[in-house]
Structures are given as C-alpha cells and as structure tokens.
Design a protein around this motif. Structure first.
Motif, mmCIF file in Angstrom:
data_model
loop_
_atom_site.group_PDB
_atom_site.id
_atom_site.type_symbol
_atom_site.label_atom_id
_atom_site.label_comp_id
_atom_site.label_asym_id
_atom_site.label_seq_id
_atom_site.Cartn_x
_atom_site.Cartn_y
_atom_site.Cartn_z
ATOM 1 N N GLY A 96 0.818 -1.431 -0.210
ATOM 2 C CA GLY A 96 0.088 -0.201 0.257
ATOM 3 C C GLY A 96 0.866 1.304 -0.219
ATOM 4 N N LYS A 97 2.252 1.000 -0.406
ATOM 5 C CA LYS A 97 3.178 2.011 -0.302
ATOM 6 C C LYS A 97 3.017 3.001 1.344
ATOM 7 C CE LYS A 97 3.386 0.451 -4.008
ATOM 8 N NZ LYS A 97 5.006 -0.116 -4.742
ATOM 9 N N PHE A 98 2.616 2.241 2.325
ATOM 10 C CA PHE A 98 2.764 3.022 3.729
ATOM 11 C C PHE A 98 4.176 3.816 4.532
ATOM 12 C CE2 PHE A 98 -1.595 1.542 5.650
ATOM 13 C CZ PHE A 98 -2.322 1.925 5.216
ATOM 14 N N ASP A 99 3.861 4.395 5.103
ATOM 15 C CA ASP A 99 5.796 4.844 5.142
ATOM 16 C C ASP A 99 5.807 4.284 6.369
ATOM 17 O OD1 ASP A 99 5.662 8.371 5.365
ATOM 18 O OD2 ASP A 99 3.445 7.561 4.832
ATOM 19 N N VAL A 106 -9.325 2.074 -0.375
ATOM 20 C CA VAL A 106 -8.834 3.648 0.031
ATOM 21 C C VAL A 106 -7.810 4.761 -0.591
ATOM 22 C CG1 VAL A 106 -9.302 5.746 1.816
ATOM 23 C CG2 VAL A 106 -10.636 3.809 1.860
ATOM 24 N N VAL A 107 -6.590 4.051 -0.565
ATOM 25 C CA VAL A 107 -5.443 4.343 -0.797
ATOM 26 C C VAL A 107 -5.725 4.511 -2.717
ATOM 27 C CG1 VAL A 107 -3.134 3.331 -2.097
ATOM 28 C CG2 VAL A 107 -3.955 3.048 0.438
ATOM 29 N N PRO A 108 -6.559 3.201 -3.080
ATOM 30 C CA PRO A 108 -6.918 4.517 -5.131
ATOM 31 C C PRO A 108 -7.371 5.347 -5.074
ATOM 32 C CG PRO A 108 -7.199 1.790 -4.532
ATOM 33 C CD PRO A 108 -6.755 2.536 -3.397
ATOM 34 N N VAL A 109 -7.874 5.879 -4.058
ATOM 35 C CA VAL A 109 -8.630 6.789 -4.394
ATOM 36 C C VAL A 109 -7.880 8.408 -4.220
ATOM 37 C CG1 VAL A 109 -11.122 8.416 -3.540
ATOM 38 C CG2 VAL A 109 -11.142 5.975 -3.887
ATOM 39 N N LEU A 110 -7.500 7.870 -2.681
ATOM 40 C CA LEU A 110 -6.194 8.865 -2.303
ATOM 41 C C LEU A 110 -5.116 8.898 -3.282
ATOM 42 C CD1 LEU A 110 -5.553 7.637 1.265
ATOM 43 C CD2 LEU A 110 -7.247 9.814 0.561
ATOM 44 N N PHE A 142 -1.744 11.165 -2.285
ATOM 45 C CA PHE A 142 -0.735 9.694 -1.302
ATOM 46 C C PHE A 142 0.139 9.411 -2.594
ATOM 47 C CE2 PHE A 142 0.396 5.543 0.468
ATOM 48 C CZ PHE A 142 1.023 5.929 1.802
ATOM 49 N N ARG A 143 1.350 8.826 -2.152
ATOM 50 C CA ARG A 143 2.248 8.454 -3.419
ATOM 51 C C ARG A 143 1.945 6.907 -3.963
ATOM 52 N NH1 ARG A 143 4.083 6.829 1.665
ATOM 53 N NH2 ARG A 143 6.060 8.899 1.551
ATOM 54 N N THR A 144 2.368 6.720 -5.553
ATOM 55 C CA THR A 144 2.200 5.625 -6.108
ATOM 56 C C THR A 144 3.058 4.958 -6.397
ATOM 57 O OG1 THR A 144 2.450 7.005 -7.775
ATOM 58 C CG2 THR A 144 0.029 6.967 -7.451
ATOM 59 N N GLU A 145 3.776 5.181 -5.532
ATOM 60 C CA GLU A 145 5.797 4.416 -5.208
ATOM 61 C C GLU A 145 6.318 5.564 -4.401
ATOM 62 O OE1 GLU A 145 6.303 1.923 -6.505
ATOM 63 O OE2 GLU A 145 4.785 1.955 -8.193
#
Length: 428
Positions: free
Chosen positions: A44-47, A398-402, A408-411
C-alpha cells in the motif's frame, strides 16, 4: 501528501476482534503474521508500520494485547520487506540509553535505514512493578528522565562519525579520532560511551512522540521528528495541531514535524455495509470487558456503572493524574454526545477514543482530505479494527482514491524512513 502508518495491535484495535470466527488470534506468536502485515502495508506504499508496547499483562481473559517483543519482531520484519519504515515504542522509564541506542541503531543497520523509535514515559503502576519500582514515578520525574534519555541516545549515535570506519586491512579498522566517548554524567544516567555500533544509515533513527500533557507537548515540540496524536474529531485535532506547530516554531525549528492522529476506519461499498462491519465487532464485546477498559482510561472502578444510565460525573482534566490525552478524549465524547454508559463503551470499543471514519472509500477519502487541508493532520496512524481484513479494505479501496486525487504516493521515491517523511539526515 498524506503520511500513513499501520499501527499493528494483535488481531486489530477493536477489543472484540479476537473473538470473531475469522480472527487471527491463533497466529499472534507466528512471526510470519507480522511479516505479512508489513508486506501488505508496503504494498500500500505506507510510510511505516508501528508497534506500541506495554510492560504488564493484565486481564488476560479479556483478549490479547502484547505478545512478541516489538524490537525483536522488527528484526525479522525488516528482512521480509525492502522499503517500509519500522517504528517501535521504547520506554524511557524502563530502558537505559545505551541499551536502547544499541538495539535501535542495530535495527537501522539491519533494515538499511528504516527504523523509528517512539519514546514514551510509560503509564501504569503494574508496569512499574515489573521494573523495580513500587509504583510509577511521578510525571515530572518521568519527563525529566525522558529528556535526558533522548539526549544521551542522540549523543551515543553521534559518537561515531560518518567517516569513522577505515577498514584498512593493512592498518586500522576505524579512525580513533572519529570515535569518541560522550562522558555523560546526568541526574538519571551515567554513560561513558562510545556506542559499540558504528553510525547507522539514517544517522539518527527517526524520533516519534505522542505528548498530550503540557510537558509532553513541550518535549514533543522540541525533540520529536514526527508526532502521534489522539483526536476524537477535527476540532480537537486542529487545536492540538496548531498548538504543536506553534511550539515547534517557538523552539526555533524549521523541520516539518508531521502530526499523525490515530484513525479507525470501517470501509464498505455502501455506508450501510461499513456500519454493518462495525456492528459485527461491537456485538462481540462483553460489557464487563469494556467496563474494565474504561476503568483504565478514567482511573477509577467503572465495573458497577449502570449500562443504560448517563455516564457518572468525572473529575476535570486538570485533576486527573493518569495519561491525560486519552482521558481528555473521553471527557470530550461525554460532553459532545452525552451518551449512556453503554454508548460510551461502544464509542471506545475500537481505538479507545481515536477518530472513527465509517463509510465508502470516497467518503473516508473526503474526510481524510478535509483534515489534511484544514490543519487537522499531516497524515494518519491507521488503527484497523480487525487485522488483516480492515487494512486490506483500506489498501484495496481507499488508497487508490487518495492516489487518484494526488494525496498519496503511487511509488516509493526513497529507501529510508527519513526520506518517506521528508526529513533531513542529521550531520555527525
């Protein structure tokens, strides 16, 4: 851009998540479970992923809370991932600086520069009695020790310069002039140094804090590089956010110091579906378990409270001697919603007073964006009510909407936790 952490807690942050027929409760001692959660958050590319910690096992019949020691678990999780940050709680009341600095620096090396440490002063007498204290030391004493603890760890990490390692097989392994003692003689610690671990990839692993009291906010504003917060609603979060940012500026700091309130989400294709997921967990929580949790939050025995009666009067915040952030949230819920005891228990069942967002992916993204754009948050410390299901829902929907909204970053663009958070590497 939002910052997102996954806060890993047992089977999820809902007190009854472990009771669900599909829960992961049998896997809590299996390191592969935590590795899979970290891999999921990395997808999900989380920090980062984050572990809280506690030093006492109470009311074990109520469900799991602590299991694997987090720093140990993160050594394994770092080998199962490549980019995501790894943050562990470290108690300045129970650890010593040399021990903590050595372990966290080692993990920064093992992970290739992805470690963070969340410094806490700990809370409960039951924890203190497992570490040689008759009761938890006073608030002022704990914060003075925390300040000295942080200072000493930072000096230990700086006791090796970046260029200290020579590795000349015909001469020196390291330059003695680039490795020095710190000779710290303080009120709480005596530490000669230097550290036994050479300077780590990030220089200093990233310092997180979650100060809610006056002293906690002051320490966080002066020393923390990122901050966790408790916020029941946007108004409460804005007040905390603005106060901390003001204190950061007053301390002469220009670093971003991102603030990440806790966030519990229930995601559904419709709002009704999301609320059904919430209800499915709420009905699994025995009232007596919830009353014991409430007793811990408010510092008094609530087990005799009548469930369908109004919440009894509680002391004002300034008179409360326990952890003030959570207690302030409980008082705010009571003032705002005027719930019955049963209603309050339901509100605290997941996240213990942190913000809950229930709805479709678009509805939740709308609220997160509103907080981001209105001085409510720089990101969120996600507290899934159940694991892994709730975080899978968030990442898949949710992440794809952000990402589509550019929030939010994609990579991943960097390889270190400092890089993910937009923080500079400290000079030696």
């Amino acid at each position: 851009m939002l910052h997102l952490n996954l806060f890993i807690m047992g089977c999820g942050h809902h007190r009854a998540a472990w009771r669900h027929p599909e829960s992961t409760v049998e896997r809590l001692g299996d390191i592969r479970y935590y590795e899979e959660l970290a891999q999921l958050a990395e997808r999900g590319k989380f920090d980062a992923v984050f572990f809280a910690d506690g030093a006492a096992a109470e009311n074990v019949a109520d469900g799991p809370k602590w299991y694997l020691e987090p720093l140990t678990a993160m050594a394994a999780m770092s080998r199962a991932t490549t980019r995501i940050g790894l943050i562990s709680t470290v108690s300045s009341t129970f650890f010593t600086p040399f021990h903590a600095a050595r372990m966290v620096a080692s993990l920064d090396h093992i992970s290739g520069g992805r470690m963070g440490w969340n410094v806490v002063t700990s809370m409960f007498d039951s924890e203190a009695r497992n570490h040689g204290y008759e009761s938890m030391p006073g608030h002022d004493w704990r914060y003075a020790r925390a300040e000295e603890f942080i200072d000493t760890c930072l000096r230990l990490w700086d006791s090796w310069s970046d260029d200290a390692l020579v590795i000349d097989r015909q001469g020196s392994y390291a330059n003695p002039e680039s490795v020095h003692r710190i000779d710290h003689h303080g009120d709480h610690f005596l530490v000669d140094g230097p550290l036994t671990v050479p300077r780590s990839p990030q220089g200093h692993p990233v310092l997180f804090q979650a100060g809610a009291s006056e002293q906690g906010r002051d320490l966080a504003a002066r020393r923390a590089e990122a901050i966790y917060a408790v916020a029941y609603d946007l108004e409460a979060s804005q007040a905390y956010y603005r106060d901390i940012k003001r204190r950061v500026r007053a301390a002469g700091r220009t670093a971003p110091v991102p603030i990440m309130p806790g966030l519990v989400t229930y995601v559904g294709s419709t709002e009704a579906e999301a609320r059904a997921k919430q209800h499915e967990l709420d009905v699994l929580l025995p009232p007596m378990d919830a009353l014991r949790q409430l007793s811990q939050y408010v510092g008094q025995d609530c087990t005799g409270w009548e469930l369908d009666a109004p919440v009894p009067s509680l002391p004002p915040l300034e008179a409360f001697t326990g952890p003030k952030g959570r207690y302030a949230t409980v008082l705010r819920i009571i003032h705002t919603e005027q719930p019955t005891v049963r209603g309050l228990l339901g509100r605290l069942a997941a996240g213990g007073g942190h913000c809950n967002m229930v709805g479709t992916p678009e509805q939740i993204a709308d609220q997160m964006e509103h907080w981001l754009m209105n001085e409510g948050a720089d990101g969120f410390n996600l507290m899934p009510p159940s694991l892994p299901g709730s975080i899978e829902d968030f990442i898949e929907h949710v992440v794809p909407v952000l990402q589509k909204r550019g929030l939010f970053r994609t990579e991943y663009e960097t390889t270190t936790l400092r890089g993910h958070l937009g923080l500079q590497r400290p000079a030696a």
